[in-house]
Scaffold this active site. Structure first.
Site, PDB file in Angstrom:
ATOM      1  N   ARG A 276       1.057   5.968  -2.007  1.00 53.34           N
ATOM      2  CA  ARG A 276       0.801   7.292  -1.434  1.00 53.34           C
ATOM      3  C   ARG A 276       0.618   7.191   0.076  1.00 53.34           C
ATOM      4  NH1 ARG A 276      -4.544   8.373  -4.832  1.00 53.34           N
ATOM      5  NH2 ARG A 276      -3.122   7.544  -6.409  1.00 53.34           N
TER       6      ARG A 276
ATOM      7  N   ALA B 214     -11.688  -4.478  14.377  1.00 49.20           N
ATOM      8  CA  ALA B 214     -11.446  -5.926  14.455  1.00 49.20           C
ATOM      9  C   ALA B 214     -10.197  -6.306  13.670  1.00 49.20           C
ATOM     10  CB  ALA B 214     -12.653  -6.690  13.919  1.00 49.20           C
TER      11      ALA B 214
ATOM     12  N   ASN C 158       1.447  -2.297   5.326  1.00 53.32           N
ATOM     13  CA  ASN C 158       0.765  -1.018   5.487  1.00 53.32           C
ATOM     14  C   ASN C 158      -0.599  -0.979   4.797  1.00 53.32           C
ATOM     15  OD1 ASN C 158       0.627   2.088   5.750  1.00 53.32           O
ATOM     16  ND2 ASN C 158       0.565   1.773   3.543  1.00 53.32           N
TER      17      ASN C 158
ATOM     18  N   GLY D  79       0.811  -1.211   0.000  1.00 55.96           N
ATOM     19  CA  GLY D  79       0.000   0.000   0.000  1.00 55.96           C
ATOM     20  C   GLY D  79       0.846   1.262   0.000  1.00 55.96           C
TER      21      GLY D  79
ATOM     22  N   SER E 285      -3.512   0.131  14.601  1.00 59.27           N
ATOM     23  CA  SER E 285      -4.185   1.413  14.755  1.00 59.27           C
ATOM     24  C   SER E 285      -4.652   1.545  16.198  1.00 59.27           C
ATOM     25  CB  SER E 285      -5.393   1.501  13.820  1.00 59.27           C
ATOM     26  OG  SER E 285      -6.221   2.602  14.142  1.00 59.27           O
TER      27      SER E 285
ATOM     28  N   ILE F  10      -3.668  10.674  11.797  1.00 60.75           N
ATOM     29  CA  ILE F  10      -2.540  11.137  10.976  1.00 60.75           C
ATOM     30  C   ILE F  10      -3.082  11.887   9.763  1.00 60.75           C
ATOM     31  CG2 ILE F  10      -0.449  10.427   9.765  1.00 60.75           C
ATOM     32  CD1 ILE F  10      -0.466   9.743  12.771  1.00 60.75           C
TER      33      ILE F  10
ATOM     34  N   TYR G 186     -13.003  -2.295  10.936  1.00 57.72           N
ATOM     35  CA  TYR G 186     -11.630  -1.774  10.967  1.00 57.72           C
ATOM     36  C   TYR G 186     -10.962  -2.082  12.310  1.00 57.72           C
ATOM     37  CZ  TYR G 186      -7.839   1.634  10.316  1.00 57.72           C
ATOM     38  OH  TYR G 186      -6.614   2.242  10.192  1.00 57.72           O
TER      39      TYR G 186
ATOM     40  N   LYS H 117      -7.588  -4.421  12.900  1.00 56.83           N
ATOM     41  CA  LYS H 117      -6.371  -3.887  13.496  1.00 56.83           C
ATOM     42  C   LYS H 117      -6.060  -4.543  14.832  1.00 56.83           C
ATOM     43  CE  LYS H 117      -5.402  -1.043  10.172  1.00 56.83           C
ATOM     44  NZ  LYS H 117      -4.187  -1.204   9.339  1.00 56.83           N
TER      45      LYS H 117
END
Length: 244
Positions: free
Chosen positions: A11, A154, A87, A8, A139, A185, A152, A156
Site C-alpha cells: 500500500r 537517523a 521503500n 513495503g 526523507s 506526502i 527516523y 533516513k
C-alpha cells in the site's frame, strides 16, 4: 522482460511505485511483512491487469536470512532483478528524552538495515548481470532532521550515505544507486495528523500542498529508466519546496 522488486509495497508509496513500474513494462515482485498487509487490497490484480507478471513475497526485510532466501526465490521466479526500490519503513516517534531503546532500535532495523540486506543480495545479482537500478527511499527528515524523530531521521540520513557508497562500489558494473527524499506526502501515515499539525506543515511548503504518491512514483520511474543511465549517487528531494 525486466523485473522490479519493491519493498513495503502492499500500500501507500510502495504500491504506487509498483503500479507505475508495471505501467512502464516491468514484471513486479511485491514485498511486505505479512499477509495481512495485502488483505482487502487489489494491488496484485491491478498490476496483472496491465499485462505484466506479479508475485507477492512475505518477508521481514530487516531479517538478513529472510532477505537472502526471498531474493533467491525472486531471482528463480523471474530470472533477473533489474530494479530494486527500497521503500519499506516505519515510524516510532517520540522526543529523544522519552524515547525507549526499543523504539530506536526497531526503526533503525526496519528502515536502515533492510537497505543493507537488500542492496547486498540484490546487488550481487545485479553485479553478475552487469546492470541494475537501485532507488532508496530517504526523507527530508534525513536531510534536515525533525523534532520527535531522532530514530527516523537517523535511519533516513544513513540511507543517504549508504546510497552514495553503493553508487561508488557498484558503478563500474553498470549499476546506478540513487535516493529520493520525500517531504509530506498524502499517505495513511499523514492521515493520522491533526488539522493543527497539517496546517503547521503546510506553512513550511512553498507549493502549499501535500505531495501525492504519484509524485514519488514518477521520479522513481525516471531513475529506473534508460534516461537516468548516467545519474548515480544523487538524492532528489520531492518536497514541494520545503526548507528552501
Amino acid at each position: 522482460m525486466a523485473t522490479a522488486l519493491i519493498t513495503g509495497s502492499a500500500r501507500g508509496i510502495g504500491a504506487a511505485v509498483a503500479l507505475r513500474l508495471a505501467k512502464d513494462g516491468y514484471n513486479i515482485a511485491l514485498n511486505d511483512i505479512s499477509e495481512a498487509m495485502f488483505e482487502n487490497n487489489t494491488i496484485i490484480d491491478d498490476i496483472k491487469a496491465l499485462g505484466v507478471e506479479c508475485e507477492k513475497y512475505i518477508c521481514d526485510v530487516s531479517n538478513f536470512e529472510q532477505v537472502e532466501k526471498t531474493v533467491k526465490e525472486i531471482k528463480e521466479r523471474f530470472g533477473s532483478i533489474d530494479v530494486l526500490v527500497n521503500n519499506a519503513g516505519i515510524t516510532r516517534d517520540g522526543l529523544m528524552a522519552r524515547m525507549s531503546e526499543e523504539q530506536y532500535d526497531t526503526v533503525i532495523a526496519v528502515n536502515q538495515k533492510s537497505v543493507f540486506n537488500m542492496c547486498k543480495f540484490v546487488g550481487n545479482i545485479m553485479m553478475r548481470q552487469r546492470s541494475g537500478r537501485i532507488i532508496n527511499l530517504a526523507s527530508v527528515a534525513g536531510v534536515y532532521g525533525n523534532p520527535g524523530q531522532i530514530n527516523y531521521s537517523a535511519s533516513k540520513g544513513a540511507i543517504i550515505a549508504m546510497t552514495k557508497t553503493v553508487a561508488k562500489e557498484l558503478g563500474s558494473r553498470g549499476i546506478t544507486c540513487n535516493a529520493v527524499a520525500p517531504g509530506f506526502i498524502k499517505t495513511p501515515m499523514t492521515d493520522k495528523l491533526t488539522d493543527e499539525q497539517k496546517n503547521m506543515m503546510l506553512g513550511q511548503i512553498a507549493m502549499k500542498r501535500f505531495g501525492e504518491v504519484s509524485d514519488i512514483a514518477g521520479v522513481i520511474s525516471f531513475l529506473a529508466s534508460k534516461d537516468a543511465g548516467y545519474v548515480t549517487g544523487q538524492v532528489i528531494e520531492i518536497s514541494g519546496g520545503i526548507m528552501m
